[in-house]
Design an enzyme around this catalytic site. Structure first.
Site, mmCIF file in Angstrom:
data_model
loop_
_atom_site.group_PDB
_atom_site.id
_atom_site.type_symbol
_atom_site.label_atom_id
_atom_site.label_comp_id
_atom_site.label_asym_id
_atom_site.label_seq_id
_atom_site.Cartn_x
_atom_site.Cartn_y
_atom_site.Cartn_z
ATOM 1 N N ASN A 7 38.830 30.719 43.976
ATOM 2 C CA ASN A 7 37.602 31.112 44.662
ATOM 3 C C ASN A 7 37.267 29.953 45.598
ATOM 4 O O ASN A 7 36.828 28.897 45.147
ATOM 5 C CB ASN A 7 36.462 31.385 43.675
ATOM 6 C CG ASN A 7 35.172 31.792 44.391
ATOM 7 O OD1 ASN A 7 34.874 31.303 45.470
ATOM 8 N ND2 ASN A 7 34.418 32.688 43.779
ATOM 9 N N GLU A 34 35.897 35.080 47.621
ATOM 10 C CA GLU A 34 34.757 34.569 48.396
ATOM 11 C C GLU A 34 35.220 33.894 49.690
ATOM 12 O O GLU A 34 34.819 32.772 49.994
ATOM 13 C CB GLU A 34 33.867 33.634 47.561
ATOM 14 C CG GLU A 34 32.972 34.390 46.590
ATOM 15 C CD GLU A 34 31.709 33.618 46.216
ATOM 16 O OE1 GLU A 34 30.700 33.789 46.906
ATOM 17 O OE2 GLU A 34 31.729 32.852 45.231
ATOM 18 N N ASP A 146 38.351 35.488 40.221
ATOM 19 C CA ASP A 146 37.090 35.026 39.639
ATOM 20 C C ASP A 146 36.479 36.211 38.897
ATOM 21 O O ASP A 146 35.967 37.131 39.532
ATOM 22 C CB ASP A 146 36.169 34.527 40.755
ATOM 23 C CG ASP A 146 34.781 34.162 40.256
ATOM 24 O OD1 ASP A 146 34.545 34.217 39.026
ATOM 25 O OD2 ASP A 146 33.924 33.835 41.096
ATOM 26 N N ASN A 148 34.041 35.927 36.581
ATOM 27 C CA ASN A 148 32.621 35.659 36.311
ATOM 28 C C ASN A 148 32.207 35.885 34.860
ATOM 29 O O ASN A 148 31.034 36.163 34.570
ATOM 30 C CB ASN A 148 31.729 36.474 37.263
ATOM 31 C CG ASN A 148 31.346 35.689 38.508
ATOM 32 O OD1 ASN A 148 30.972 34.515 38.408
ATOM 33 N ND2 ASN A 148 31.444 36.303 39.666
ATOM 34 N N ASP A 217 37.726 31.759 35.842
ATOM 35 C CA ASP A 217 38.813 32.159 36.745
ATOM 36 C C ASP A 217 40.093 32.279 35.925
ATOM 37 O O ASP A 217 40.439 31.353 35.178
ATOM 38 C CB ASP A 217 38.974 31.124 37.857
ATOM 39 C CG ASP A 217 37.716 30.974 38.690
ATOM 40 O OD1 ASP A 217 37.593 31.671 39.712
ATOM 41 O OD2 ASP A 217 36.829 30.168 38.289
ATOM 42 N N ASP A 246 33.047 25.266 44.500
ATOM 43 C CA ASP A 246 32.555 25.049 43.129
ATOM 44 C C ASP A 246 33.568 25.527 42.081
ATOM 45 O O ASP A 246 33.368 25.299 40.885
ATOM 46 C CB ASP A 246 31.163 25.683 42.906
ATOM 47 C CG ASP A 246 31.002 27.077 43.480
ATOM 48 O OD1 ASP A 246 31.918 27.566 44.175
ATOM 49 O OD2 ASP A 246 29.961 27.697 43.223
ATOM 50 N N HIS A 247 34.672 26.146 42.529
ATOM 51 C CA HIS A 247 35.743 26.588 41.624
ATOM 52 C C HIS A 247 36.999 25.744 41.822
ATOM 53 O O HIS A 247 37.270 25.278 42.940
ATOM 54 C CB HIS A 247 36.120 28.044 41.904
ATOM 55 C CG HIS A 247 35.041 29.038 41.609
ATOM 56 N ND1 HIS A 247 35.064 29.843 40.496
ATOM 57 C CD2 HIS A 247 33.909 29.358 42.286
ATOM 58 C CE1 HIS A 247 33.991 30.630 40.507
ATOM 59 N NE2 HIS A 247 33.272 30.361 41.573
#
Length: 255
Positions: A7, A34, A146, A148, A217, A246-247
DNA sequence: ATGGTCGAACCTCGA
């Protein structure tokens, strides 16, 4: 075959870091989520210079999935079973070297008491349905992205505090378990049982530095590929770089 | 102390 998922949280903001990582690891396939860019603005040229073709499904500002490959991509398919043309760009599938690869971006859910959470659960149900109508566990299939959802206690930094909250709620975990019941295996967990290794940390509060993370992930492979899993890692290096996503990327090797 | 930080596009929203 080396396959990764990441991501990237905005491919245009992350282009330098993604190219650097691709040059270093040279995966055959990178599934991205994303991307946050419309298809006409996707930076195809930079990835092409590294030898990658890219299948994209973007929209303005939000969501967006892509599959970069060093080999030809065929049978590119967008969306869940039953999606319409206006549906959010959250699923893209393509066949590479005979392996059906999917880039998956599961809805965040926003909060466990909100309508978005129910939509998240339904989206996961529809992903399972999509597998049921288009695939078989005996196929060579890789579902990565991802999701989530953190699957189990070893996938979160504080299970007691986080249980029942978004990303670690039993309803989400059941929905994800139901997806895996199709005949999929969590590649990282298969090779590293019991290991705490996260793939996402909030930008806020110095969470990465103090390792307050979640493993959300995943690379899920069909049971037909289980015995061929040779390597799985979550690479924390890019998360510690300047201006990171952030991933962190997840990288798997299939023999 | 009910916080904090990103990306993209708009002057906020979603994560």
């Amino acid at each position: 075959m080396k396959l990764a998922t990441w991501n990237v949280n905005g491919i245009r903001a992350r282009l330098g870091g993604v190219c650097e990582w691709l040059a270093r690891h040279e995966p055959d396939v990178l599934c991205m989520q994303e991307t946050k860019v419309v298809d006409s603005d996707f930076p195809f040229e930079a990835l092409s210079e590294l030898g990658y073709s890219v299948a994209v499904a973007g929209e303005p500002g939000y969501n967006g999935v892509a599959i970069a490959s060093r080999h030809p991509l065929s049978d590119v398919r967008l969306g869940l079973h039953g999606d319409g043309p206006a549906s959010e760009r959250r699923l893209l599938a393509a066949t590479v070297l005979g392996v059906r690869c999917a880039s998956v971006y599961v809805p965040n859910g926003k909060g466990v008491a909100l309508p978005s959470f129910v939509e998240k659960l339904r989206w996961l149900e529809r992903l399972r349905l999509t597998l049921d109508v288009s695939s078989n566990p005996s196929d060579l299939l890789v579902l990565s992205g991802d999701f989530n959802v953190a699957r189990e206690e070893t996938d979160v930094f504080d299970p007691a505090a986080l249980r029942g909250q978004l990303h670690f709620h039993p309803d989400e975990q059941r929905a994800l378990a139901r997806l895996l019941d199709f005949g999929l295996v969590d590649a990282f967990r298969e090779l590293h049982p019991g290991v705490r290794r996260y793939s996402w940390w909030d930008y806020r509060g110095g969470d990465f530095q103090s390792n307050r993370g979640l493993r959300i992930d995943y690379v899920f492979v069909s049971t037909a590929l289980r015995a061929r899993l040779a390597h799985a890692e979550i690479d924390l290096t890019p998360r510690g770089a300047r201006k990171p996503s952030d991933h962190a990327p997840v990288l798997v090797e299939i023999a």
